[in-house]
Scaffold this active site. Structure first.
Site, PDB file in Angstrom:
ATOM      1  N   ARG A  10      -3.239  27.546  31.250  1.00 43.49           N
ATOM      2  CA  ARG A  10      -3.657  26.144  31.201  1.00 43.49           C
ATOM      3  C   ARG A  10      -5.068  25.956  30.634  1.00 43.49           C
ATOM      4  O   ARG A  10      -5.808  25.072  31.052  1.00 43.49           O
ATOM      5  CB  ARG A  10      -3.554  25.511  32.596  1.00 43.49           C
ATOM      6  CG  ARG A  10      -2.159  25.569  33.207  1.00 43.49           C
ATOM      7  CD  ARG A  10      -1.136  24.811  32.337  1.00 43.49           C
ATOM      8  NE  ARG A  10       0.211  24.944  32.881  1.00 43.49           N
ATOM      9  CZ  ARG A  10       1.109  25.824  32.451  1.00 43.49           C
ATOM     10  NH1 ARG A  10       0.823  26.650  31.472  1.00 43.49           N
ATOM     11  NH2 ARG A  10       2.303  25.881  32.998  1.00 43.49           N
ATOM     12  N   SER A  27       2.642  17.720  36.782  1.00 36.78           N
ATOM     13  CA  SER A  27       2.140  18.683  37.769  1.00 36.78           C
ATOM     14  C   SER A  27       0.686  18.373  38.114  1.00 36.78           C
ATOM     15  O   SER A  27      -0.162  18.311  37.225  1.00 36.78           O
ATOM     16  CB  SER A  27       2.255  20.105  37.228  1.00 36.78           C
ATOM     17  OG  SER A  27       3.608  20.472  37.057  1.00 36.78           O
ATOM     18  N   GLU A  68      -4.709  20.229  37.950  1.00 33.38           N
ATOM     19  CA  GLU A  68      -4.186  20.380  36.593  1.00 33.38           C
ATOM     20  C   GLU A  68      -4.264  19.051  35.850  1.00 33.38           C
ATOM     21  O   GLU A  68      -4.528  19.020  34.650  1.00 33.38           O
ATOM     22  CB  GLU A  68      -2.741  20.887  36.617  1.00 33.38           C
ATOM     23  CG  GLU A  68      -2.153  21.105  35.239  1.00 33.38           C
ATOM     24  CD  GLU A  68      -0.827  21.834  35.267  1.00 33.38           C
ATOM     25  OE1 GLU A  68       0.052  21.495  34.450  1.00 33.38           O
ATOM     26  OE2 GLU A  68      -0.660  22.750  36.107  1.00 33.38           O
TER      27      GLU A  68
END
Length: 305
Positions: free
Chosen positions: A172, A221, A291
């Site tokens: 990420r 998410s 996130e």
């Protein structure tokens, strides 16, 4: 917000005091001091070169993994429009696409052309530029597996092409220069059977619909998976499934998703996320990392605006 001085002229659209909440999937949040939609990469580069370096610049994509705080965003917010940044060009062994092209649209174009390896993009909400910036992934694959290069415009208006190795892609994360904006990318693919690719995309779509609140007002998410663990399992074990704050709720279907049930503010959503983090840490000792990208200022810093 305090007003800025005169801004550079541009061929694209520049709007003052622009609402941003409607541009996010949460449908909540504050306003941009200025919102700039450049006509193309050259327009973006020229604007940034001429812009006072002291003025902050924030880039947003399709708004799928974004929370804009209720106090709004100072400076200039850049949003790349599909008209100048949404092209998709098919090649024998890959795709060149603009950063505003939706991940799902890129996957569909590849499938129609019989190009394999990009089906997982159909399970990632948002646009390609954001996917590269965060090395997005799903269903066992991630951008790092398929990226050849990314073209960017830096904060000082330089246009560069960076190879995937220069971005040092990790979980990420991509190592982009500070303030850089992704404008175009090339993704590797391989010849494949159209029917097989279509079946894989159908499987991904069915899995998403069965396990995620895909029809809700959500940001995807919420927290990254900690090493060796799954965020949703930690949230569930901490008793947070279905937890509410006003109209903000932890999804009962997938508890790593936050939902706006109707009138939730960005403040409500962020506070609920922080409560989840606190409960998980108290229960497990693990500090979940956001996130969802959160930008702007809390409302209280805006004198009640």
């Amino acid at each position: 917000m305090a007003g800025l001085g005169p801004l550079p002229s541009a061929r694209g659209r520049l709007v003052a005091d622009a609402p941003l909440g409607a541009l996010t999937w949460f449908r909540a949040g504050g306003r941009a001091e200025f919102l700039f939609r450049p006509a193309d990469a050259e327009d973006l580069a020229a604007f940034l070169r001429a812009l006072d370096p002291g003025i902050p610049v924030t880039v947003i994509g399709a708004g799928s993994n974004l929370l804009v705080r209720d106090g709004g965003v100072a400076g200039v917010v850049v949003r790349l429009p599909a008209s100048g940044f949404g092209s998709i060009t098919l090649e024998a062994d890959g795709i060149v696409a603009g950063a505003a092209a939706l991940d799902r649209t890129v996957a569909e174009a590849a499938a129609e052309a019989g190009l394999a390896g990009l089906a997982f993009l159909s399970g990632i909400p948002g646009s390609l530029g954001g996917a590269v910036a965060m090395n997005a992934g799903a269903y066992g694959s991630e951008i790092a597996d398929i990226l050849d290069w990314a073209e960017i415009v830096t904060r000082d208006g330089a246009a560069l092409r960076l190879g995937a190795h220069e971005l040092a892609l990790s979980y990420r994360h991509a190592r982009l220069p500070a303030g850089a904006i992704v404008t175009r990318v090339r993704l590797r693919a391989r010849p494949g059977d159209r029917a097989t690719i279509a079946a894989e995309m159908a499987r991904i779509r069915a899995a998403r619909e069965a396990t995620q609140p895909v029809r809700g007002r959500t940001g995807g998410s919420t927290f990254k998976n900690p090493p060796g663990a799954k965020a949703w399992e930690l949230i569930d074990a901490a008793g947070c499934r279905g937890l509410r704050r006003s109209d903000a709720q932890v999804s009962e279907k997938h508890c790593n998703f936050l939902l706006n049930l109707g009138e939730a503010t960005a403040t409500d959503l962020e506070a609920l996320g922080e409560e989840v983090r606190a409960r998980v840490r108290a229960a497990t000792g693990i500090a979940l990392e956001w996130e969802i990208r959160r930008i702007g200022r809390p409302l209280k810093e805006e004198g009640g605006r």
